[in-house]
Motif scaffolding. Structure first.
Motif, PDB file in Angstrom:
ATOM      1  N   ILE A   1      -2.757   3.250  -6.791  1.00 16.25           N
ATOM      2  CA  ILE A   1      -1.378   2.910  -6.422  1.00 16.25           C
ATOM      3  C   ILE A   1      -1.122   1.461  -6.808  1.00 16.25           C
ATOM      4  O   ILE A   1      -1.788   0.551  -6.330  1.00 16.25           O
ATOM      5  N   GLU A   2      -0.177   1.256  -7.702  1.00 16.34           N
ATOM      6  CA  GLU A   2       0.073  -0.076  -8.253  1.00 16.34           C
ATOM      7  C   GLU A   2       1.467  -0.571  -7.858  1.00 16.34           C
ATOM      8  O   GLU A   2       2.369   0.232  -7.594  1.00 16.34           O
ATOM      9  N   PRO A   3       1.658  -1.915  -7.809  1.00 15.50           N
ATOM     10  CA  PRO A   3       2.968  -2.489  -7.493  1.00 15.50           C
ATOM     11  C   PRO A   3       4.042  -1.948  -8.428  1.00 15.50           C
ATOM     12  O   PRO A   3       3.739  -1.657  -9.589  1.00 15.50           O
ATOM     13  N   PRO A   4       5.274  -1.788  -7.933  1.00 15.97           N
ATOM     14  CA  PRO A   4       5.782  -2.256  -6.632  1.00 15.97           C
ATOM     15  C   PRO A   4       5.465  -1.328  -5.464  1.00 15.97           C
ATOM     16  O   PRO A   4       5.897  -1.578  -4.354  1.00 15.97           O
ATOM     17  N   ARG A   5       4.723  -0.254  -5.698  1.00 18.79           N
ATOM     18  CA  ARG A   5       4.300   0.604  -4.588  1.00 18.79           C
ATOM     19  C   ARG A   5       3.215  -0.111  -3.790  1.00 18.79           C
ATOM     20  O   ARG A   5       2.425  -0.869  -4.332  1.00 18.79           O
ATOM     21  N   THR A   6       3.162   0.173  -2.502  1.00 17.48           N
ATOM     22  CA  THR A   6       2.092  -0.361  -1.661  1.00 17.48           C
ATOM     23  C   THR A   6       1.572   0.747  -0.751  1.00 17.48           C
ATOM     24  O   THR A   6       2.303   1.710  -0.443  1.00 17.48           O
ATOM     25  N   PHE A   7       0.329   0.600  -0.329  1.00 13.19           N
ATOM     26  CA  PHE A   7      -0.239   1.528   0.641  1.00 13.19           C
ATOM     27  C   PHE A   7      -0.953   0.709   1.702  1.00 13.19           C
ATOM     28  O   PHE A   7      -2.049   0.192   1.475  1.00 13.19           O
ATOM     29  N   ALA A   8      -0.300   0.533   2.836  1.00 18.74           N
ATOM     30  CA  ALA A   8      -0.883  -0.205   3.961  1.00 18.74           C
ATOM     31  C   ALA A   8      -1.736   0.775   4.740  1.00 18.74           C
ATOM     32  O   ALA A   8      -1.212   1.723   5.331  1.00 18.74           O
ATOM     33  N   HIS A   9      -3.045   0.552   4.773  1.00 18.44           N
ATOM     34  CA  HIS A   9      -3.907   1.639   5.241  1.00 18.44           C
ATOM     35  C   HIS A   9      -5.195   1.152   5.870  1.00 18.44           C
ATOM     36  O   HIS A   9      -5.587  -0.008   5.756  1.00 18.44           O
ATOM     37  N   LYS A  10      -5.874   2.096   6.537  1.00 21.97           N
ATOM     38  CA  LYS A  10      -7.206   1.874   7.083  1.00 21.97           C
ATOM     39  C   LYS A  10      -8.081   3.066   6.732  1.00 21.97           C
ATOM     40  O   LYS A  10      -7.663   4.209   6.875  1.00 21.97           O
ATOM     41  N   THR A  11      -9.286   2.769   6.282  1.00 24.20           N
ATOM     42  CA  THR A  11     -10.255   3.816   5.987  1.00 24.20           C
ATOM     43  C   THR A  11     -11.173   4.028   7.186  1.00 24.20           C
ATOM     44  O   THR A  11     -11.259   3.200   8.090  1.00 24.20           O
ATOM     45  N   GLY A  12     -11.872   5.145   7.158  1.00 26.92           N
ATOM     46  CA  GLY A  12     -12.909   5.440   8.138  1.00 26.92           C
ATOM     47  C   GLY A  12     -14.067   6.090   7.409  1.00 26.92           C
ATOM     48  O   GLY A  12     -13.856   7.028   6.630  1.00 26.92           O
ATOM     49  N   THR A  13     -15.279   5.595   7.643  1.00 30.73           N
ATOM     50  CA  THR A  13     -16.418   6.040   6.847  1.00 30.73           C
ATOM     51  C   THR A  13     -17.655   6.243   7.710  1.00 30.73           C
ATOM     52  O   THR A  13     -18.015   5.384   8.517  1.00 30.73           O
ATOM     53  N   LEU A  14     -18.290   7.382   7.546  1.00 27.67           N
ATOM     54  CA  LEU A  14     -19.647   7.643   8.011  1.00 27.67           C
ATOM     55  C   LEU A  14     -20.362   8.349   6.854  1.00 27.67           C
ATOM     56  O   LEU A  14     -19.763   8.559   5.799  1.00 27.67           O
ATOM     57  N   CYS A  15     -21.613   8.722   7.024  1.00 27.85           N
ATOM     58  CA  CYS A  15     -22.362   9.266   5.891  1.00 27.85           C
ATOM     59  C   CYS A  15     -21.736  10.540   5.328  1.00 27.85           C
ATOM     60  O   CYS A  15     -21.896  10.840   4.140  1.00 27.85           O
ATOM     61  N   ASP A  16     -21.012  11.298   6.149  1.00 30.20           N
ATOM     62  CA  ASP A  16     -20.364  12.520   5.673  1.00 30.20           C
ATOM     63  C   ASP A  16     -18.873  12.541   5.993  1.00 30.20           C
ATOM     64  O   ASP A  16     -18.249  13.594   6.024  1.00 30.20           O
ATOM     65  N   VAL A  17     -18.314  11.361   6.212  1.00 27.74           N
ATOM     66  CA  VAL A  17     -16.906  11.223   6.600  1.00 27.74           C
ATOM     67  C   VAL A  17     -16.209  10.270   5.641  1.00 27.74           C
ATOM     68  O   VAL A  17     -16.742   9.210   5.315  1.00 27.74           O
ATOM     69  N   ALA A  18     -15.011  10.660   5.185  1.00 28.22           N
ATOM     70  CA  ALA A  18     -14.205   9.785   4.323  1.00 28.22           C
ATOM     71  C   ALA A  18     -12.737   9.979   4.692  1.00 28.22           C
ATOM     72  O   ALA A  18     -12.125  10.973   4.301  1.00 28.22           O
ATOM     73  N   HIS A  19     -12.196   9.040   5.474  1.00 27.79           N
ATOM     74  CA  HIS A  19     -10.801   9.104   5.907  1.00 27.79           C
ATOM     75  C   HIS A  19      -9.983   8.023   5.188  1.00 27.79           C
ATOM     76  O   HIS A  19     -10.514   6.996   4.782  1.00 27.79           O
ATOM     77  N   ASP A  20      -8.683   8.266   5.121  1.00 30.11           N
ATOM     78  CA  ASP A  20      -7.748   7.220   4.711  1.00 30.11           C
ATOM     79  C   ASP A  20      -6.399   7.538   5.357  1.00 30.11           C
ATOM     80  O   ASP A  20      -5.878   8.654   5.216  1.00 30.11           O
ATOM     81  N   VAL A  21      -5.860   6.545   6.051  1.00 32.02           N
ATOM     82  CA  VAL A  21      -4.629   6.733   6.818  1.00 32.02           C
ATOM     83  C   VAL A  21      -3.733   5.519   6.607  1.00 32.02           C
ATOM     84  O   VAL A  21      -4.194   4.380   6.744  1.00 32.02           O
ATOM     85  N   GLY A  22      -2.465   5.759   6.262  1.00 36.53           N
ATOM     86  CA  GLY A  22      -1.601   4.600   6.098  1.00 36.53           C
ATOM     87  C   GLY A  22      -0.164   4.942   5.757  1.00 36.53           C
ATOM     88  O   GLY A  22       0.248   6.104   5.789  1.00 36.53           O
ATOM     89  N   MET A  23       0.579   3.893   5.417  1.00 35.50           N
ATOM     90  CA  MET A  23       1.995   4.005   5.079  1.00 35.50           C
ATOM     91  C   MET A  23       2.179   3.709   3.591  1.00 35.50           C
ATOM     92  O   MET A  23       1.927   2.589   3.134  1.00 35.50           O
ATOM     93  N   LEU A  24       2.588   4.728   2.858  1.00 33.11           N
ATOM     94  CA  LEU A  24       2.866   4.600   1.429  1.00 33.11           C
ATOM     95  C   LEU A  24       4.326   4.203   1.253  1.00 33.11           C
ATOM     96  O   LEU A  24       5.226   4.881   1.748  1.00 33.11           O
ATOM     97  N   SER A  25       4.551   3.100   0.560  1.00 35.51           N
ATOM     98  CA  SER A  25       5.918   2.591   0.377  1.00 35.51           C
ATOM     99  C   SER A  25       6.240   2.441  -1.095  1.00 35.51           C
ATOM    100  O   SER A  25       5.430   1.919  -1.872  1.00 35.51           O
ATOM    101  N   THR A  26       7.409   2.918  -1.468  1.00 34.38           N
ATOM    102  CA  THR A  26       7.971   2.670  -2.790  1.00 34.38           C
ATOM    103  C   THR A  26       9.252   1.866  -2.566  1.00 34.38           C
ATOM    104  O   THR A  26       9.690   1.706  -1.425  1.00 34.38           O
ATOM    105  N   PRO A  27       9.872   1.366  -3.619  1.00 36.04           N
ATOM    106  CA  PRO A  27      11.126   0.614  -3.405  1.00 36.04           C
ATOM    107  C   PRO A  27      12.209   1.422  -2.706  1.00 36.04           C
ATOM    108  O   PRO A  27      13.123   0.846  -2.114  1.00 36.04           O
ATOM    109  N   GLN A  28      12.110   2.760  -2.743  1.00 30.87           N
ATOM    110  CA  GLN A  28      13.179   3.589  -2.195  1.00 30.87           C
ATOM    111  C   GLN A  28      12.868   4.210  -0.834  1.00 30.87           C
ATOM    112  O   GLN A  28      13.786   4.524  -0.069  1.00 30.87           O
ATOM    113  N   CYS A  29      11.592   4.441  -0.504  1.00 30.69           N
ATOM    114  CA  CYS A  29      11.305   5.147   0.744  1.00 30.69           C
ATOM    115  C   CYS A  29       9.870   4.901   1.207  1.00 30.69           C
ATOM    116  O   CYS A  29       9.075   4.275   0.492  1.00 30.69           O
ATOM    117  N   ARG A  30       9.555   5.414   2.412  1.00 28.13           N
ATOM    118  CA  ARG A  30       8.217   5.310   2.977  1.00 28.13           C
ATOM    119  C   ARG A  30       7.725   6.687   3.382  1.00 28.13           C
ATOM    120  O   ARG A  30       8.516   7.581   3.717  1.00 28.13           O
TER     121      ARG A  30
END
Length: 235
Positions: A169-198
Motif C-alpha cells: 500500500i503506497e501513498p497517498p493511501r495509508t494503512f494505520a494498523h497493528k499486527t499480532g504474531t505468534l509462531c502459528d498466528v499472523a494478524h493484521d488489523v487497521g484502517m485503510l484510507s484513500t483520498p476518498q474514503c476509509r
C-alpha cells in the motif's frame, strides 16, 4: 472489511471465530493509558530509563538508548510503532488491568480476554488470550471516534511492521494498523484510507503452518483492497 461513509458496506467471514490475540492486545493497553492520561489518572510525562525495562530475548528499544530517559508517552508510542514487548509491559503495569477492562467494555467488546502481559514469561498465557474480528472492529471504531486517542491513530499510521496488508500500500493511501504474531498466528488489523474514503480491515489467522506465506498473501490482499476502494470511489 467495512467501508465507512458514504458507502457503509461490510464483507465478513468467520467474524466471531476466536483467535489468540497476540500483540493486538497492545492497542487497548495504550488506548487505556492515553485516556487515563487525559483524565489526570496517569502522568504520561513520567520519565523512565529504557534499560530498566524488563529483559527480553526479542528485539527491543533498550539497545538504542544509553543514559537517556523516555516519557511514558514515548514508551507507549514505541510499543505500537515497533511492537516492543518490554515497552508494552511497562505501559500495562502503569495503567493497570481495571482501566484496560473499562476501555474494552466501553468499546463493546464481548469476546476479548484480559491482557495477561507481554513479558517472555507471559507468552504461553498470551496464547490463551483470545479475540474476534468483531471485537477488533469495535476497538478500531473506538480508537477512531475518540478525540483523546489521536496519538494512537498517529502511531498506528507509522507502524514499522509493514510486511502484511500494508506491504504494497503506497501513498497517498495509508494503512494505520497493528499486527499480532505468534509462531502459528499472523494478524493484521487497521484502517485503510484513500483520498476518498476509509475502510476498517481485519484479517485474523491462526493454526498456520507457514505464517511467512500468509504474510505474502496478505500483502496481495491489501493491495487489491486499496485498488478496489479507488475503483469504487472513482465510479
Amino acid at each position: 472489511m467495512r467501508l465507512h461513509e458514504p458507502f457503509d458496506q461490510e464483507w465478513s467471514a468467520n467474524a466471531e471465530l476466536r483467535h489468540p490475540a497476540a500483540s493486538l492486545l497492545k492497542v487497548p493497553v495504550v488506548a487505556a493509558a492515553l485516556i487515563a492520561g487525559a483524565e489526570g489518572r496517569l502522568s504520561l510525562d513520567e520519565r523512565i530509563d529504557p534499560k530498566m525495562l524488563e529483559t527480553t530475548v526479542y528485539p527491543t528499544i533498550q539497545a538504542a538508548f544509553d543514559g537517556s530517559t523516555l516519557s511514558l508517552r514515548e514508551i507507549a508510542a514505541l510499543s505500537i510503532v515497533t511492537s516492543d514487548n518490554a515497552a508494552a509491559s511497562a505501559i500495562l503495569d502503569a495503567v493497570g488491568d481495571a482501566a484496560i477492562k473499562d476501555f474494552l467494555e466501553r468499546a463493546g467488546c464481548r469476546d476479548t480476554d484480559p491482557v495477561p502481559g507481554f513479558s517472555d514469561a507471559d507468552f504461553e498465557n498470551l496464547r490463551g488470550a483470545y479475540t474476534t474480528a468483531v471485537d477488533q472492529y469495535r476497538i478500531l471504531t473506538q480508537v477512531w471516534s475518540s478525540r483523546r486517542l489521536g496519538d494512537l491513530r498517529r502511531w498506528l499510521t507509522n507502524n514499522l511492521r509493514n510486511t502484511r496488508l500494508s506491504a504494497r500500500i503506497e501513498p497517498p493511501r495509508t494503512f494505520a494498523h497493528k499486527t499480532g504474531t505468534l509462531c502459528d498466528v499472523a494478524h493484521d488489523v487497521g484502517m485503510l484510507s484513500t483520498p476518498q474514503c476509509r475502510a476498517s480491515v481485519i484479517v485474523l489467522t491462526s493454526k498456520e503452518t507457514d505464517p511467512t506465506a500468509v504474510a505474502y498473501k496478505m500483502a496481495g490482499l491489501g493491495s487489491q483492497m486499496a485498488d478496489e476502494l479507488d475503483c469504487l470511489t472513482a465510479g
